[in-house]
Motif scaffolding. Structure first.
Motif, mmCIF file in Angstrom:
data_model
loop_
_atom_site.group_PDB
_atom_site.id
_atom_site.type_symbol
_atom_site.label_atom_id
_atom_site.label_comp_id
_atom_site.label_asym_id
_atom_site.label_seq_id
_atom_site.Cartn_x
_atom_site.Cartn_y
_atom_site.Cartn_z
ATOM 1 N N PRO A 35 3.271 11.455 -7.570
ATOM 2 C CA PRO A 35 2.091 11.409 -6.688
ATOM 3 C C PRO A 35 0.793 11.862 -7.348
ATOM 4 O O PRO A 35 -0.291 11.584 -6.838
ATOM 5 C CB PRO A 35 2.479 12.350 -5.542
ATOM 6 C CG PRO A 35 3.972 12.367 -5.547
ATOM 7 C CD PRO A 35 4.347 12.278 -6.985
ATOM 8 N N ALA A 38 -2.292 8.701 -11.848
ATOM 9 C CA ALA A 38 -3.238 7.727 -11.308
ATOM 10 C C ALA A 38 -3.495 6.573 -12.268
ATOM 11 O O ALA A 38 -3.324 6.696 -13.489
ATOM 12 C CB ALA A 38 -4.570 8.410 -10.996
ATOM 13 N N GLY A 60 -9.452 18.107 -6.988
ATOM 14 C CA GLY A 60 -9.943 16.766 -7.292
ATOM 15 C C GLY A 60 -10.287 16.520 -8.738
ATOM 16 O O GLY A 60 -11.147 15.686 -9.035
ATOM 17 N N ARG A 78 -6.905 5.533 -8.662
ATOM 18 C CA ARG A 78 -6.030 5.273 -7.525
ATOM 19 C C ARG A 78 -4.721 6.017 -7.717
ATOM 20 O O ARG A 78 -3.999 5.788 -8.690
ATOM 21 C CB ARG A 78 -5.747 3.779 -7.363
ATOM 22 C CG ARG A 78 -4.965 3.461 -6.074
ATOM 23 C CD ARG A 78 -4.719 1.982 -5.928
ATOM 24 N NE ARG A 78 -3.795 1.479 -6.942
ATOM 25 C CZ ARG A 78 -3.551 0.182 -7.136
ATOM 26 N NH1 ARG A 78 -4.203 -0.734 -6.431
ATOM 27 N NH2 ARG A 78 -2.689 -0.194 -8.061
ATOM 28 N N LEU A 79 -4.431 6.916 -6.795
ATOM 29 C CA LEU A 79 -3.165 7.624 -6.773
ATOM 30 C C LEU A 79 -2.181 6.862 -5.894
ATOM 31 O O LEU A 79 -2.595 6.092 -5.017
ATOM 32 C CB LEU A 79 -3.352 9.042 -6.232
ATOM 33 C CG LEU A 79 -4.166 10.000 -7.107
ATOM 34 C CD1 LEU A 79 -4.550 11.249 -6.332
ATOM 35 C CD2 LEU A 79 -3.387 10.375 -8.368
ATOM 36 N N ASN A 81 -0.070 5.487 -3.014
ATOM 37 C CA ASN A 81 -0.166 5.538 -1.552
ATOM 38 C C ASN A 81 -1.480 6.138 -1.068
ATOM 39 O O ASN A 81 -1.553 6.730 0.014
ATOM 40 C CB ASN A 81 1.007 6.334 -0.952
ATOM 41 C CG ASN A 81 2.350 5.738 -1.332
ATOM 42 O OD1 ASN A 81 2.536 4.518 -1.297
ATOM 43 N ND2 ASN A 81 3.282 6.601 -1.718
ATOM 44 N N ARG A 82 -2.527 6.013 -1.875
ATOM 45 C CA ARG A 82 -3.858 6.469 -1.481
ATOM 46 C C ARG A 82 -4.864 5.370 -1.772
ATOM 47 O O ARG A 82 -4.641 4.516 -2.631
ATOM 48 C CB ARG A 82 -4.263 7.752 -2.230
ATOM 49 C CG ARG A 82 -3.497 8.993 -1.803
ATOM 50 C CD ARG A 82 -3.933 10.188 -2.637
ATOM 51 N NE ARG A 82 -3.241 11.395 -2.246
ATOM 52 C CZ ARG A 82 -3.720 12.287 -1.393
ATOM 53 N NH1 ARG A 82 -4.923 12.101 -0.846
ATOM 54 N NH2 ARG A 82 -3.021 13.365 -1.086
ATOM 55 N N ARG A 83 -5.958 5.416 -1.061
ATOM 56 C CA ARG A 83 -7.017 4.442 -1.288
ATOM 57 C C ARG A 83 -7.708 4.742 -2.607
ATOM 58 O O ARG A 83 -7.723 5.895 -3.072
ATOM 59 C CB ARG A 83 -8.037 4.502 -0.148
ATOM 60 C CG ARG A 83 -8.740 5.832 -0.021
ATOM 61 C CD ARG A 83 -9.759 5.822 1.107
ATOM 62 N NE ARG A 83 -10.411 7.113 1.267
ATOM 63 C CZ ARG A 83 -11.415 7.548 0.508
ATOM 64 N NH1 ARG A 83 -11.879 6.780 -0.462
ATOM 65 N NH2 ARG A 83 -11.946 8.727 0.710
ATOM 66 N N MET A 85 -10.523 5.793 -5.206
ATOM 67 C CA MET A 85 -11.586 6.794 -5.082
ATOM 68 C C MET A 85 -12.557 6.668 -6.244
ATOM 69 O O MET A 85 -12.137 6.481 -7.396
ATOM 70 C CB MET A 85 -10.988 8.205 -5.076
ATOM 71 C CG MET A 85 -10.070 8.507 -3.911
ATOM 72 S SD MET A 85 -9.283 10.152 -4.061
ATOM 73 C CE MET A 85 -8.037 9.816 -5.316
ATOM 74 N N GLU A 105 -12.187 14.081 -3.156
ATOM 75 C CA GLU A 105 -11.156 14.582 -2.258
ATOM 76 C C GLU A 105 -10.497 15.818 -2.847
ATOM 77 O O GLU A 105 -10.352 15.946 -4.057
ATOM 78 C CB GLU A 105 -10.103 13.497 -1.995
ATOM 79 C CG GLU A 105 -10.645 12.304 -1.226
ATOM 80 C CD GLU A 105 -9.539 11.376 -0.760
ATOM 81 O OE1 GLU A 105 -8.360 11.797 -0.767
ATOM 82 O OE2 GLU A 105 -9.857 10.230 -0.399
ATOM 83 N N LEU A 108 -5.199 17.588 -3.416
ATOM 84 C CA LEU A 108 -4.403 16.534 -4.035
ATOM 85 C C LEU A 108 -3.159 17.120 -4.704
ATOM 86 O O LEU A 108 -3.172 18.267 -5.165
ATOM 87 C CB LEU A 108 -5.233 15.792 -5.088
ATOM 88 C CG LEU A 108 -6.500 15.073 -4.601
ATOM 89 C CD1 LEU A 108 -7.235 14.466 -5.790
ATOM 90 C CD2 LEU A 108 -6.156 14.005 -3.580
#
Length: 385
Positions: A35, A38, A60, A78-79, A81-83, A85, A105, A108
């Motif tokens: 998770p 990225a 972040g 992009r991580l 399952n995340r939008r 950034m 964000e 994280l």
């Protein structure tokens, strides 16, 4: 941002086998780390550059390879399952090929940094597992060499130990030589990661990217006010010149930049060279009061012996060289990580009668006649303690 969402990239995790007794242990480690890994996409004047990266601080902050984001006008990450950034380049070092990013964000998932000398590794290229070993740990260069599979788009991915800590950042391999790949040791990248923590997130302004230096020293204005505690201030920077890049010496001691900060009664000075210093080199820091023609204090660090001397500056008229009259002071420290030299000196050691001082940093090497010859230096710059 829409273009990023449509991209597919191989995100690399390189995991150390040492300390993992079973395949299930490896699978659990990957599941925990995934998770925080990225895809990094940078938009440059010549198109898109794509690599990997990983979160090292939950507020972040990510690390990646500097060449992935060099010259970028926009960076996005992009991580899983995340939008996607937007990110800014908070700190970069071209000499070790590591950059730190910041996104807007917090909270994280992250992979903590650790120092280590790895052995066996597994490379995770998307869902494909490849096994390999660490061939060499090049401590002097801040690198480890391994033969796990690395493909296009893997630069910037983490190398993990059995505790799930990052001990390296993948930076690439030798073209045409299968199984010869390299990662920057996390210990060498620690200063880049630490300095980035002070960078604000400002996506509405152009990202902070490495500025191409101009020949010769850059003038630095006199500070108008006392810096806030912990705030880094520029001492000076130098671009490539015949003196600091073409001079033929046994070691490379060209200065790229120097900065300082004062916090907790301690003066911290950081000197960044173009390459990691080697050989019988000397790092010099001088202090003098404004208006004085001679330094009052000097710190000399000898790279070969890893020892330093601090004391009052004195000039030998007969030999036409300076010397240091040592003064015993506790709390002074010097460390080298990659091309970064960190110096810490208690403010009280300078016995300041005034908050305003001038500072100069320089490098030298030992000649065959047993004298140190100056290689590179920055001009005197006023600082406020």
């Amino acid at each position: 941002m829409k273009r990023l969402a449509g991209l597919s990239a191989a995100v690399l995790l390189v995991v150390l086998l040492a300390g993992l007794g079973a395949a299930q242990g490896v699978a659990d480690l990957v599941e925990r780390a995934r998770p925080a890994v990225a895809i990094v996409v940078a938009r440059t004047g010549s198109g898109l550059s794509q690599g990997s990266g990983f979160v090292y601080d939950a507020r972040g902050f990510l690390l990646t390879a500097a060449h992935v984001v060099e010259g970028a006008g926009e960076v996005a990450v992009r991580l899983p399952n995340r939008r996607p950034m937007l990110a800014v380049v908070a700190q970069t070092s071209r000499s070790i090929d590591v950059a730190a990013l910041r996104v807007g964000e917090e909270g994280l998932p992250f992979i903590p940094l650790a120092a280590g000398r790895p052995r066996d590794v597994i490379g995770f290229d998307d869902l494909t597992v490849t096994r390999g070993i660490v061939s060499r740990v090049l401590v002097d260069q801040g690198l480890l060499q391994f033969d796990a599979s690395v493909n296009l788009g893997n630069s910037g991915g983490p190398v993990l130990n059995g505790r799930g800590e990052a001990v390296g950042i993948v930076v690439g391999g030798i073209r045409g030589a299968a199984g010869i790949n390299f990662a920057v040791l996390s210990e060498a990248a620690r200063d880049v990661a630490r300095l980035a923590l002070q960078a604000p997130f400002a996506p509405t302004t152009p990202p902070v990217v490495p500025v191409q230096p101009t020949p010769g020293p850059s003038p630095v204005p006199t500070p108008a006010a006392t810096p806030a505690p912990g705030e880094w201030r520029l001492i000076g920077s130098k671009g490539p010149t015949p003196r600091n890049t073409e001079i033929r010496t046994p070691v490379n001691l060209a200065i790229r930049e120097a900065r300082y900060r004062v916090e907790g009664g301690v003066l911290y000075v950081q000197i960044e060279l173009y390459e990691r210093p080697t050989g019988d080199a000397q790092i010099r820091v001088f202090w003098r009061l404004p208006g004085s023609q001679s330094p009052a204090w000097v710190l000399l660090y000898h790279l070969a012996s890893r020892r330093f001397v601090f004391g009052r500056y004195a000039f030998d008229e007969g030999r036409r060289v300076f010397r240091v009259d040592p003064v015993a002071v506790s709390g002074i420290g010097v460390s080298i990580t990659g091309s970064l030299i960190d110096v810490s000196v208690p403010v009280a050691a300078l016995q300041p009668d005034s908050p305003d001082w001038e500072i100069q940093v320089a490098t030298a090497y030992l000649t065959p006649d047993n004298l140190y010859r100056g290689v590179d230096w920055l001009p005197w710059t006023r600082i406020r303690l």
